[in-house]
Write a protein that holds these residues in place. Sequence first.
Motif, PDB file in Angstrom:
ATOM      1  N   GLU A 102       0.826  -1.208   0.000  1.00 43.05           N
ATOM      2  CA  GLU A 102       0.000   0.000   0.000  1.00 43.05           C
ATOM      3  C   GLU A 102       0.862   1.260   0.000  1.00 43.05           C
ATOM      4  O   GLU A 102       0.545   2.245  -0.685  1.00 43.05           O
ATOM      5  N   ILE A 103       1.950   1.238   0.766  1.00 42.57           N
ATOM      6  CA  ILE A 103       2.851   2.389   0.779  1.00 42.57           C
ATOM      7  C   ILE A 103       3.459   2.602  -0.600  1.00 42.57           C
ATOM      8  O   ILE A 103       3.538   3.733  -1.105  1.00 42.57           O
ATOM      9  N   ARG A 104       3.887   1.522  -1.233  1.00 41.97           N
ATOM     10  CA  ARG A 104       4.502   1.640  -2.559  1.00 41.97           C
ATOM     11  C   ARG A 104       3.496   2.164  -3.587  1.00 41.97           C
ATOM     12  O   ARG A 104       3.851   2.939  -4.474  1.00 41.97           O
ATOM     13  N   TYR A 105       2.246   1.757  -3.468  1.00 42.09           N
ATOM     14  CA  TYR A 105       1.217   2.263  -4.382  1.00 42.09           C
ATOM     15  C   TYR A 105       1.043   3.769  -4.205  1.00 42.09           C
ATOM     16  O   TYR A 105       0.962   4.516  -5.193  1.00 42.09           O
ATOM     17  N   GLU A 106       0.981   4.229  -2.963  1.00 42.89           N
ATOM     18  CA  GLU A 106       0.818   5.664  -2.712  1.00 42.89           C
ATOM     19  C   GLU A 106       2.035   6.449  -3.195  1.00 42.89           C
ATOM     20  O   GLU A 106       1.901   7.551  -3.737  1.00 42.89           O
ATOM     21  N   VAL A 107       3.220   5.892  -3.014  1.00 34.56           N
ATOM     22  CA  VAL A 107       4.443   6.579  -3.436  1.00 34.56           C
ATOM     23  C   VAL A 107       4.491   6.710  -4.954  1.00 34.56           C
ATOM     24  O   VAL A 107       4.890   7.749  -5.495  1.00 34.56           O
ATOM     25  N   TYR A 108       4.071   5.659  -5.670  1.00 34.12           N
ATOM     26  CA  TYR A 108       4.095   5.696  -7.128  1.00 34.12           C
ATOM     27  C   TYR A 108       3.067   6.661  -7.710  1.00 34.12           C
ATOM     28  O   TYR A 108       3.176   7.041  -8.876  1.00 34.12           O
ATOM     29  N   HIS A 109       2.088   7.064  -6.920  1.00 36.56           N
ATOM     30  CA  HIS A 109       1.037   7.943  -7.419  1.00 36.56           C
ATOM     31  C   HIS A 109       1.049   9.312  -6.745  1.00 36.56           C
ATOM     32  O   HIS A 109       0.087  10.071  -6.882  1.00 36.56           O
ATOM     33  N   SER A 110       2.107   9.631  -6.036  1.00 39.59           N
ATOM     34  CA  SER A 110       2.213  10.941  -5.405  1.00 39.59           C
ATOM     35  C   SER A 110       3.669  11.369  -5.382  1.00 39.59           C
ATOM     36  O   SER A 110       4.530  10.635  -4.871  1.00 39.59           O
ATOM     37  N   CYS A 111       3.935  12.550  -5.916  1.00 39.74           N
ATOM     38  CA  CYS A 111       5.304  13.066  -5.933  1.00 39.74           C
ATOM     39  C   CYS A 111       5.735  13.605  -4.573  1.00 39.74           C
ATOM     40  O   CYS A 111       6.919  13.901  -4.378  1.00 39.74           O
ATOM     41  N   ASP A 112       4.800  13.752  -3.641  1.00 43.35           N
ATOM     42  CA  ASP A 112       5.123  14.302  -2.325  1.00 43.35           C
ATOM     43  C   ASP A 112       5.457  13.225  -1.304  1.00 43.35           C
ATOM     44  O   ASP A 112       5.704  13.544  -0.136  1.00 43.35           O
ATOM     45  N   LEU A 113       5.459  11.972  -1.720  1.00 43.80           N
ATOM     46  CA  LEU A 113       5.755  10.870  -0.810  1.00 43.80           C
ATOM     47  C   LEU A 113       7.004  10.134  -1.270  1.00 43.80           C
ATOM     48  O   LEU A 113       7.338  10.133  -2.457  1.00 43.80           O
ATOM     49  N   THR A 114       7.677   9.509  -0.332  1.00 39.21           N
ATOM     50  CA  THR A 114       8.835   8.683  -0.653  1.00 39.21           C
ATOM     51  C   THR A 114       8.881   7.503   0.303  1.00 39.21           C
ATOM     52  O   THR A 114       8.410   7.590   1.444  1.00 39.21           O
ATOM     53  N   GLU A 115       9.429   6.412  -0.176  1.00 40.08           N
ATOM     54  CA  GLU A 115       9.549   5.195   0.631  1.00 40.08           C
ATOM     55  C   GLU A 115      10.961   5.116   1.195  1.00 40.08           C
ATOM     56  O   GLU A 115      11.941   5.263   0.464  1.00 40.08           O
ATOM     57  N   VAL A 116      11.062   4.872   2.488  1.00 41.00           N
ATOM     58  CA  VAL A 116      12.358   4.857   3.170  1.00 41.00           C
ATOM     59  C   VAL A 116      12.595   3.471   3.751  1.00 41.00           C
ATOM     60  O   VAL A 116      11.710   2.898   4.391  1.00 41.00           O
ATOM     61  N   GLY A 117      13.788   2.949   3.543  1.00 36.29           N
ATOM     62  CA  GLY A 117      14.147   1.670   4.143  1.00 36.29           C
ATOM     63  C   GLY A 117      13.585   0.481   3.385  1.00 36.29           C
ATOM     64  O   GLY A 117      12.921   0.616   2.353  1.00 36.29           O
ATOM     65  N   GLU A 118      13.859  -0.689   3.926  1.00 41.37           N
ATOM     66  CA  GLU A 118      13.422  -1.945   3.329  1.00 41.37           C
ATOM     67  C   GLU A 118      12.254  -2.529   4.123  1.00 41.37           C
ATOM     68  O   GLU A 118      12.101  -2.252   5.318  1.00 41.37           O
ATOM     69  N   PRO A 119      11.418  -3.342   3.475  1.00 43.80           N
ATOM     70  CA  PRO A 119      10.319  -3.989   4.208  1.00 43.80           C
ATOM     71  C   PRO A 119      10.850  -4.897   5.317  1.00 43.80           C
ATOM     72  O   PRO A 119      11.925  -5.483   5.206  1.00 43.80           O
TER      73      PRO A 119
END
Length: 239
Positions: A102-119
């Motif tokens: 879900e986090i990755r989906y939101e990151v791919y569809h929003s330029c204001d979000l980024t994913e940090v670290g590994e699962p």
Amino acid sequence: MEALARQAKINFTTTKDTSIFEYFNNMAKAEDELFRVWKELTLNSTSDQSKYRVWDYPIKEQYTHILQVIEETGPVSRAEEGIKKVLDNENGEFAFIHDASEIRYEVYHSCDLTEVGEPFAEQPYAIAVQQGSHLQDEISRAILELQKDRYFEALSAQFWNSSARGICPNDNDSEGITLQSLGGVFIATLIGLALAMIALAAEVMYYKRTPSKVTDITAKMALKLDKDHVSRINVTPVY
């Protein structure tokens, strides 16, 4: 996870009454139980257990600290609420811990979000059926057919496609030296190489078209000649 527990600048939370919150709660309880056992071994150890007598606790209580921060910040009831808290924090000092897909989906569809670290604490999805049910074989067969038809890969490419972030401005200053940053250097090098090749070709053509003069003269005549008018002089020695 260790870096998250050490820092104190960024607040974070997760969704309450979910497997994620339960994971941190269980890990904190495990750390508490380990501390209790270590304390009993240290304070009540006999001569055979003297090796457990250490002054410093050997296990870091990182999950206890993480759970404490989550409880102080307050877990959210829905994932949308956690994402909104991240977006509302303009200083980037808030993080939301949630399911990786879900986090990755939101990151791919929003330029204001980024994913940090590994699962972390990854768990597989499963379909529960009654033991001995014929549905087990049918569901397994259907899943294999979908895998053979690359159906799951098509879904992943449709909803978790990183190319959607291509329109986002690249404001990451920690990328270091990249091909984009060195593009001007490569172009200048290629232009310089091309000019050098052109100059070399022109010089070769000039010397090919200019005939050389070979003159056989004596040493006395060579001293009288203007050397600018002769390309090569063969001097015949006089014995």
